[in-house]
Design a protein around this motif. Structure first.
Motif, PDB file in Angstrom:
ATOM      1  N   ASP A  43       0.851  -1.190   0.000  1.00  0.00           N
ATOM      2  CA  ASP A  43       0.000   0.000   0.000  1.00  0.00           C
ATOM      3  C   ASP A  43       0.887   1.240   0.000  1.00  0.00           C
ATOM      4  O   ASP A  43       1.833   1.350   0.775  1.00  0.00           O
ATOM      5  CB  ASP A  43      -0.905   0.007   1.230  1.00  0.00           C
ATOM      6  CG  ASP A  43      -1.872  -1.173   1.227  1.00  0.00           C
ATOM      7  OD1 ASP A  43      -2.209  -1.638   0.126  1.00  0.00           O
ATOM      8  OD2 ASP A  43      -2.258  -1.628   2.318  1.00  0.00           O
ATOM      9  N   MET A  44       0.571   2.161  -0.879  1.00  0.00           N
ATOM     10  CA  MET A  44       1.369   3.379  -0.986  1.00  0.00           C
ATOM     11  C   MET A  44       0.590   4.553  -0.406  1.00  0.00           C
ATOM     12  O   MET A  44      -0.637   4.566  -0.390  1.00  0.00           O
ATOM     13  CB  MET A  44       1.721   3.647  -2.448  1.00  0.00           C
ATOM     14  CG  MET A  44       2.587   2.556  -3.033  1.00  0.00           C
ATOM     15  SD  MET A  44       3.305   2.931  -4.636  1.00  0.00           S
ATOM     16  CE  MET A  44       1.967   3.530  -5.592  1.00  0.00           C
ATOM     17  N   LEU A  45       1.351   5.532   0.073  1.00  0.00           N
ATOM     18  CA  LEU A  45       0.746   6.756   0.587  1.00  0.00           C
ATOM     19  C   LEU A  45       0.361   7.657  -0.577  1.00  0.00           C
ATOM     20  O   LEU A  45       1.012   7.650  -1.626  1.00  0.00           O
ATOM     21  CB  LEU A  45       1.735   7.495   1.492  1.00  0.00           C
ATOM     22  CG  LEU A  45       2.231   6.757   2.732  1.00  0.00           C
ATOM     23  CD1 LEU A  45       3.306   7.566   3.432  1.00  0.00           C
ATOM     24  CD2 LEU A  45       1.084   6.482   3.689  1.00  0.00           C
ATOM     25  N   THR A  46      -0.659   8.458  -0.345  1.00  0.00           N
ATOM     26  CA  THR A  46      -1.027   9.452  -1.348  1.00  0.00           C
ATOM     27  C   THR A  46      -0.069  10.634  -1.217  1.00  0.00           C
ATOM     28  O   THR A  46       0.638  10.785  -0.212  1.00  0.00           O
ATOM     29  CB  THR A  46      -2.470   9.943  -1.134  1.00  0.00           C
ATOM     30  OG1 THR A  46      -2.525  10.635   0.116  1.00  0.00           O
ATOM     31  CG2 THR A  46      -3.459   8.794  -1.148  1.00  0.00           C
ATOM     32  N   VAL A  47      -0.044  11.488  -2.223  1.00  0.00           N
ATOM     33  CA  VAL A  47       0.823  12.662  -2.190  1.00  0.00           C
ATOM     34  C   VAL A  47       0.456  13.544  -1.000  1.00  0.00           C
ATOM     35  O   VAL A  47       1.331  14.072  -0.306  1.00  0.00           O
ATOM     36  CB  VAL A  47       0.717  13.448  -3.514  1.00  0.00           C
ATOM     37  CG1 VAL A  47       1.487  14.756  -3.429  1.00  0.00           C
ATOM     38  CG2 VAL A  47       1.208  12.604  -4.673  1.00  0.00           C
ATOM     39  N   ASP A  48      -0.828  13.690  -0.722  1.00  0.00           N
ATOM     40  CA  ASP A  48      -1.255  14.512   0.415  1.00  0.00           C
ATOM     41  C   ASP A  48      -0.761  13.930   1.740  1.00  0.00           C
ATOM     42  O   ASP A  48      -0.329  14.674   2.627  1.00  0.00           O
ATOM     43  CB  ASP A  48      -2.782  14.645   0.446  1.00  0.00           C
ATOM     44  CG  ASP A  48      -3.303  15.476  -0.710  1.00  0.00           C
ATOM     45  OD1 ASP A  48      -2.533  16.332  -1.196  1.00  0.00           O
ATOM     46  OD2 ASP A  48      -4.459  15.266  -1.120  1.00  0.00           O
ATOM     47  N   GLN A  49      -0.799  12.606   1.883  1.00  0.00           N
ATOM     48  CA  GLN A  49      -0.308  11.974   3.107  1.00  0.00           C
ATOM     49  C   GLN A  49       1.202  12.167   3.265  1.00  0.00           C
ATOM     50  O   GLN A  49       1.687  12.395   4.360  1.00  0.00           O
ATOM     51  CB  GLN A  49      -0.634  10.483   3.112  1.00  0.00           C
ATOM     52  CG  GLN A  49      -2.092  10.161   3.273  1.00  0.00           C
ATOM     53  CD  GLN A  49      -2.376   8.681   3.078  1.00  0.00           C
ATOM     54  OE1 GLN A  49      -1.774   8.033   2.226  1.00  0.00           O
ATOM     55  NE2 GLN A  49      -3.308   8.150   3.872  1.00  0.00           N
ATOM     56  N   VAL A  50       1.915  12.078   2.187  1.00  0.00           N
ATOM     57  CA  VAL A  50       3.369  12.241   2.236  1.00  0.00           C
ATOM     58  C   VAL A  50       3.730  13.663   2.634  1.00  0.00           C
ATOM     59  O   VAL A  50       4.631  13.891   3.443  1.00  0.00           O
ATOM     60  CB  VAL A  50       4.004  11.877   0.870  1.00  0.00           C
ATOM     61  CG1 VAL A  50       5.472  12.253   0.831  1.00  0.00           C
ATOM     62  CG2 VAL A  50       3.824  10.410   0.569  1.00  0.00           C
ATOM     63  N   GLN A  92       1.912  15.943   4.255  1.00  0.00           N
ATOM     64  CA  GLN A  92       1.154  16.554   5.344  1.00  0.00           C
ATOM     65  C   GLN A  92       2.052  17.103   6.463  1.00  0.00           C
ATOM     66  O   GLN A  92       1.694  18.071   7.118  1.00  0.00           O
ATOM     67  CB  GLN A  92       0.127  15.577   5.913  1.00  0.00           C
ATOM     68  CG  GLN A  92       0.694  14.449   6.734  1.00  0.00           C
ATOM     69  CD  GLN A  92      -0.382  13.489   7.215  1.00  0.00           C
ATOM     70  OE1 GLN A  92      -1.571  13.720   7.008  1.00  0.00           O
ATOM     71  NE2 GLN A  92       0.040  12.413   7.833  1.00  0.00           N
ATOM     72  N   ASN A  93       3.201  16.531   6.720  1.00  0.00           N
ATOM     73  CA  ASN A  93       4.088  17.016   7.774  1.00  0.00           C
ATOM     74  C   ASN A  93       5.293  17.776   7.229  1.00  0.00           C
ATOM     75  O   ASN A  93       6.190  18.142   7.989  1.00  0.00           O
ATOM     76  CB  ASN A  93       4.584  15.852   8.639  1.00  0.00           C
ATOM     77  CG  ASN A  93       3.464  15.248   9.454  1.00  0.00           C
ATOM     78  OD1 ASN A  93       2.576  15.957   9.914  1.00  0.00           O
ATOM     79  ND2 ASN A  93       3.486  13.942   9.620  1.00  0.00           N
ATOM     80  N   ALA A  94       5.321  18.022   5.934  1.00  0.00           N
ATOM     81  CA  ALA A  94       6.444  18.748   5.344  1.00  0.00           C
ATOM     82  C   ALA A  94       6.395  20.211   5.774  1.00  0.00           C
ATOM     83  O   ALA A  94       5.326  20.816   5.809  1.00  0.00           O
ATOM     84  CB  ALA A  94       6.388  18.641   3.825  1.00  0.00           C
ATOM     85  N   PRO A  95       7.536  20.801   6.100  1.00  0.00           N
ATOM     86  CA  PRO A  95       7.534  22.211   6.494  1.00  0.00           C
ATOM     87  C   PRO A  95       7.111  23.128   5.350  1.00  0.00           C
ATOM     88  O   PRO A  95       6.523  24.179   5.586  1.00  0.00           O
ATOM     89  CB  PRO A  95       8.979  22.493   6.898  1.00  0.00           C
ATOM     90  CG  PRO A  95       9.776  21.278   6.611  1.00  0.00           C
ATOM     91  CD  PRO A  95       8.854  20.198   6.202  1.00  0.00           C
ATOM     92  N   ASP A  96       7.407  22.729   4.105  1.00  0.00           N
ATOM     93  CA  ASP A  96       7.015  23.547   2.961  1.00  0.00           C
ATOM     94  C   ASP A  96       6.840  22.623   1.755  1.00  0.00           C
ATOM     95  O   ASP A  96       7.651  21.724   1.527  1.00  0.00           O
ATOM     96  CB  ASP A  96       8.092  24.597   2.678  1.00  0.00           C
ATOM     97  CG  ASP A  96       7.602  25.704   1.752  1.00  0.00           C
ATOM     98  OD1 ASP A  96       6.385  25.728   1.449  1.00  0.00           O
ATOM     99  OD2 ASP A  96       8.420  26.538   1.342  1.00  0.00           O
ATOM    100  N   ALA A  97       5.775  22.825   1.000  1.00  0.00           N
ATOM    101  CA  ALA A  97       5.513  22.017  -0.186  1.00  0.00           C
ATOM    102  C   ALA A  97       4.895  22.906  -1.252  1.00  0.00           C
ATOM    103  O   ALA A  97       4.238  23.890  -0.956  1.00  0.00           O
ATOM    104  CB  ALA A  97       4.567  20.872   0.152  1.00  0.00           C
ATOM    105  N   ALA A  98       5.139  22.525  -2.513  1.00  0.00           N
ATOM    106  CA  ALA A  98       4.562  23.257  -3.636  1.00  0.00           C
ATOM    107  C   ALA A  98       4.413  22.303  -4.806  1.00  0.00           C
ATOM    108  O   ALA A  98       5.313  21.514  -5.098  1.00  0.00           O
ATOM    109  CB  ALA A  98       5.462  24.433  -4.011  1.00  0.00           C
ATOM    110  N   ASP A  99       3.284  22.356  -5.470  1.00  0.00           N
ATOM    111  CA  ASP A  99       3.022  21.542  -6.660  1.00  0.00           C
ATOM    112  C   ASP A  99       3.234  20.053  -6.413  1.00  0.00           C
ATOM    113  O   ASP A  99       3.763  19.328  -7.259  1.00  0.00           O
ATOM    114  CB  ASP A  99       3.902  21.996  -7.833  1.00  0.00           C
ATOM    115  CG  ASP A  99       3.659  23.445  -8.227  1.00  0.00           C
ATOM    116  OD1 ASP A  99       2.488  23.877  -8.152  1.00  0.00           O
ATOM    117  OD2 ASP A  99       4.622  24.126  -8.591  1.00  0.00           O
ATOM    118  N   GLY A 100       2.835  19.571  -5.247  1.00  0.00           N
ATOM    119  CA  GLY A 100       2.937  18.153  -4.944  1.00  0.00           C
ATOM    120  C   GLY A 100       4.356  17.675  -4.692  1.00  0.00           C
ATOM    121  O   GLY A 100       4.652  16.489  -4.816  1.00  0.00           O
TER     122      GLY A 100
END
Length: 99
Positions: free
Chosen positions: A70-77, A79-87
């Motif tokens: 089972d793989m995580l979705t991009v949103d799950q991956v 969710q705890n990132a300090p900064d994210a952009a464009d997935g």
């Protein structure tokens, strides 16, 4: 008769650019002589009838099969990132220029 002499140890020290004291030369002469003797013993045993081996005990693959789970979705991956952009994770540039 010993193949390793104090003069040979001093010469090896010069080649290795290592300054050896008289005590070190004496100690290394005995140690290197023992190593050469042991190598000679192994050479006596190594005959054409003895097959060469890289390991005395047969080895087998101990890893489990690489099966995707089972793989995580991009949103799950992200969710705890300090900064994210464009997935993607967004990090500061380390090379001094944007790439």
């Amino acid at each position: 008769m010993s193949e390793i002499t104090p003069d040979l140890v001093r010469h090896l020290g010069v080649l290795a650019r290592i300054q050896l004291s008289d005590e070190e030369v004496e100690r290394l002469t005995g140690q290197l002589d023992a190593i050469v003797d042991n190598i000679a013993k192994v050479s006596e045993v190594a005959t054409p009838e003895v097959a060469a081996t890289s390991h005395p005990i047969p080895l087998s693959n101990v890893f489990r099969p690489d099966v995707p789970g089972d793989m995580l979705t991009v949103d799950q991956v992200l969710q705890n990132a300090p900064d994210a952009a464009d997935g993607r994770f967004r990090v500061t540039a380390i090379l001094g220029e944007e790439q």
